[in-house]
Design a protein around this motif. Structure first.
Motif, PDB file in Angstrom:
ATOM      1  N   UNK A  52      -5.595  37.252  32.727  1.00  0.00           N
ATOM      2  CA  UNK A  52      -6.671  37.625  31.802  1.00  0.00           C
ATOM      3  C   UNK A  52      -7.931  37.992  32.568  1.00  0.00           C
ATOM      4  N   UNK A  53      -8.240  37.219  33.609  1.00  0.00           N
ATOM      5  CA  UNK A  53      -9.427  37.475  34.413  1.00  0.00           C
ATOM      6  C   UNK A  53      -9.364  38.856  35.063  1.00  0.00           C
ATOM      7  N   UNK A  54      -8.204  39.208  35.604  1.00  0.00           N
ATOM      8  CA  UNK A  54      -8.026  40.524  36.219  1.00  0.00           C
ATOM      9  C   UNK A  54      -8.247  41.628  35.183  1.00  0.00           C
ATOM     10  N   UNK A  55      -7.884  41.360  33.932  1.00  0.00           N
ATOM     11  CA  UNK A  55      -8.052  42.339  32.853  1.00  0.00           C
ATOM     12  C   UNK A  55      -9.474  42.361  32.288  1.00  0.00           C
ATOM     13  N   UNK A  56     -10.308  41.407  32.718  1.00  0.00           N
ATOM     14  CA  UNK A  56     -11.696  41.371  32.256  1.00  0.00           C
ATOM     15  C   UNK A  56     -11.935  40.466  31.064  1.00  0.00           C
ATOM     16  N   UNK A  90     -12.356  36.344  25.107  1.00  0.00           N
ATOM     17  CA  UNK A  90     -13.591  37.135  25.033  1.00  0.00           C
ATOM     18  C   UNK A  90     -13.693  38.003  26.269  1.00  0.00           C
ATOM     19  N   UNK A  91     -14.290  39.151  26.066  1.00  0.00           N
ATOM     20  CA  UNK A  91     -14.476  40.097  27.147  1.00  0.00           C
ATOM     21  C   UNK A  91     -15.740  39.736  27.913  1.00  0.00           C
ATOM     22  N   UNK A  92     -15.609  39.610  29.213  1.00  0.00           N
ATOM     23  CA  UNK A  92     -16.791  39.373  30.025  1.00  0.00           C
ATOM     24  C   UNK A  92     -17.130  40.605  30.868  1.00  0.00           C
TER      25      UNK A  92
END
Length: 97
Positions: A52-56, A90-92
């Protein structure tokens, strides 16, 4: 996020042909849904969070993965089971904003 409020989305994970796939559902857009493919083993919580982090994206604090069972062919009770996991994210990175 440059002063912007993080938007919330649903991330889902499913398996097809023995391979797991995580994707973030972006409704009302023609943009491709962010996606990450895993190997044949069930991704750990850390694997999913890292993807998820890699996807933002990141899980919304206090949320947990919810697992549900579906069928490959919905109208056939003898159809193979399909496992689907979902979590609010959530999008960061401004994705989908």
């Amino acid at each position: 996020m440059n002063g912007q409020t993080a938007r919330e989305f649903t991330a889902q994970m499913s398996v097809r042909d023995g391979r797991w796939r995580l994707y973030v559902v972006l409704l009302n857009t023609t943009a491709a849904w962010p996606e990450h493919r895993f190997g044949r083993t069930v991704p750990t919580f850390t694997d999913r969070t890292d993807a998820l982090s890699v996807l933002g994206f990141e899980p919304v604090p206090g949320t947990e993965w919810a697992w549900t069972e579906d069928r490959e062919t919905p109208d056939n009770p003898a159809s193979a089971v399909v496992l689907i996991a979902a979590i609010r994210v959530r999008s960061w990175s401004g994705v989908g904003v």
